[in-house]
Design an enzyme around this catalytic site. Structure first.
Site, short mmCIF file in Angstrom:
data_model
loop_
_atom_site.label_atom_id
_atom_site.label_comp_id
_atom_site.label_asym_id
_atom_site.label_seq_id
_atom_site.Cartn_x
_atom_site.Cartn_y
_atom_site.Cartn_z
N ASP A 158 24.95 2.83 -43.66
CA ASP A 158 26.19 2.10 -43.38
C ASP A 158 26.41 2.14 -41.87
O ASP A 158 27.26 2.87 -41.36
CB ASP A 158 27.37 2.72 -44.13
CG ASP A 158 28.67 1.94 -43.89
OD1 ASP A 158 28.59 0.78 -43.44
OD2 ASP A 158 29.75 2.50 -44.11
N ILE A 159 25.61 1.38 -41.16
CA ILE A 159 25.57 1.45 -39.70
C ILE A 159 26.48 0.37 -39.11
O ILE A 159 26.23 -0.83 -39.27
CB ILE A 159 24.12 1.28 -39.18
CG1 ILE A 159 23.19 2.27 -39.90
CG2 ILE A 159 24.08 1.46 -37.68
CD1 ILE A 159 23.61 3.73 -39.81
N GLU A 160 27.56 0.82 -38.45
CA GLU A 160 28.58 -0.10 -37.98
C GLU A 160 28.91 0.07 -36.49
O GLU A 160 29.79 -0.63 -35.98
CB GLU A 160 29.86 0.07 -38.81
CG GLU A 160 29.64 -0.14 -40.30
CD GLU A 160 30.93 -0.10 -41.10
OE1 GLU A 160 31.97 -0.50 -40.56
OE2 GLU A 160 30.90 0.32 -42.28
N LEU A 161 28.23 0.98 -35.80
CA LEU A 161 28.52 1.17 -34.38
C LEU A 161 27.31 1.79 -33.68
O LEU A 161 26.32 2.13 -34.33
CB LEU A 161 29.77 2.04 -34.19
CG LEU A 161 29.84 3.39 -34.92
CD1 LEU A 161 29.20 4.50 -34.09
CD2 LEU A 161 31.29 3.76 -35.21
#
Length: 297
Positions: free
Chosen positions: A150-153
């Site tokens: 869950d890579i968001e930054l």
């Protein structure tokens, strides 16, 4: 005398087949770990609602940092207080539910500086959460089924290297499942290259907080067009990721009756349909959303 071809029954049969479009069955994936008031992992799986549980989140790793897991109000990993989660992991797995560790999230400190860094993170995940060995396993000795991205930054680089490194551990006997939660704008800024490896088993696309590819005000067009883009481009089982209540996201909530009557009958025609992902267990408890949709998923 020449015989007249008897084609009418065949035409009727083809017409019937065209009407009977295949509909695929799916399951519900849930995120657990970010609210201490959502019940234990064992209680979550004992509901019988979910086929997949993502433990959220390992939100500090990479770039030489000491990795840290954050399970909000559930337990304190700093004092080894989360090792008891192993009991819940095993209970879920005994019910046939796959349990993944979700890495990343919307808040944290994580990135990968190189392919070597990706391999180091993969080694850490293998030894501390998967089939390897370590004296400091944060969730105890239970072996998780896989890793959720869950890579968001942070940096957009080397997530494909991490996927390949983790997938390599499957050769040691027990399969390491890879899952991901990209945003619905295609391709995902952070995970696009990783998803192109074809190594991901389940991809729960976040069709919310992104107005250009989500449901809004009775309009399903943007949502379904985006769904079709994902299923035609990615070689994985695709899930429709949704907020479990209107409070769970800034935008993109779909009333359960709209999902079951207007959306699921359409997306279930795809052989890549895997089911529905919900954020999160806490909000699902409040809304009862999964109970309203489960028979239709």
């Amino acid at each position: 005398m020449a015989r007249t071809p008897q084609s009418t029954p065949l035409l009727i049969s083809l017409s019937v087949l065209a009407l009977l479009q295949t509909s695929y069955a799916g399951g519900i994936a849930i995120y657990w770990g970010q609210n201490g008031n959502e019940g234990t992992l064992t209680q979550t799986c004992n509901t019988g609602k979910y086929s997949y549980v993502n433990i959220a989140f390992l939100n500090k790793f990479g770039n030489g940092q000491t990795p840290e897991i954050n399970l909000a109000g559930h337990c304190n990993p700093a004092s080894n207080g989360c090792t008891s989660v192993s009991t819940g992991i095993r209970n879920c797995q005994n019910r046939g539910i796959k349990v993944m560790l979700s890495i990343g999230g919307g808040v944290g400190s994580y990135s990968l500086s190189s392919s070597n860094d990706a391999q180091n993170v993969a080694n850490y995940l293998w030894n501390n959460f998967l089939g390897g060995q370590s004296s400091s396993r944060p969730l105890g000795d239970a072996v998780l089924d896989g890793i959720d991205f869950d890579i968001e930054l942070g940096s957009t680089l080397h997530w494909d290297d991490l996927a390949r490194a983790l997938s390599g551990f499957s050769k040691r006997g027990r399969k390491v499942y890879l899952t991901a939660a990209p945003q619905c704008p295609f391709p995902d800024k952070f995970l696009g290259t990783a998803l192109n490896t074809g190594l991901f088993d389940y991809v729960w696309v976040q069709f919310y907080n992104n107005p250009q590819c989500q449901y809004s005000s009775g309009n399903t067009n943007n949502l379904l067009n985006s769904w079709n883009r994902w299923t035609s481009s990615i070689n994985s089982q695709i899930f429709m990721g949704l907020p479990a209540s209107s409070a769970a996201a800034g935008s993109g909530f779909i009333p359960a009756n709209v999902l079951t009557s207007q959306i699921l009958p359409v997306i279930k025609r795809s052989p890549k349909y895997g089911g529905v992902m919900l954020w999160s267990k806490y909000y699902d408890d409040q809304s009862g959303y999964s109970s309203s949709i489960k028979s239709s998923v």
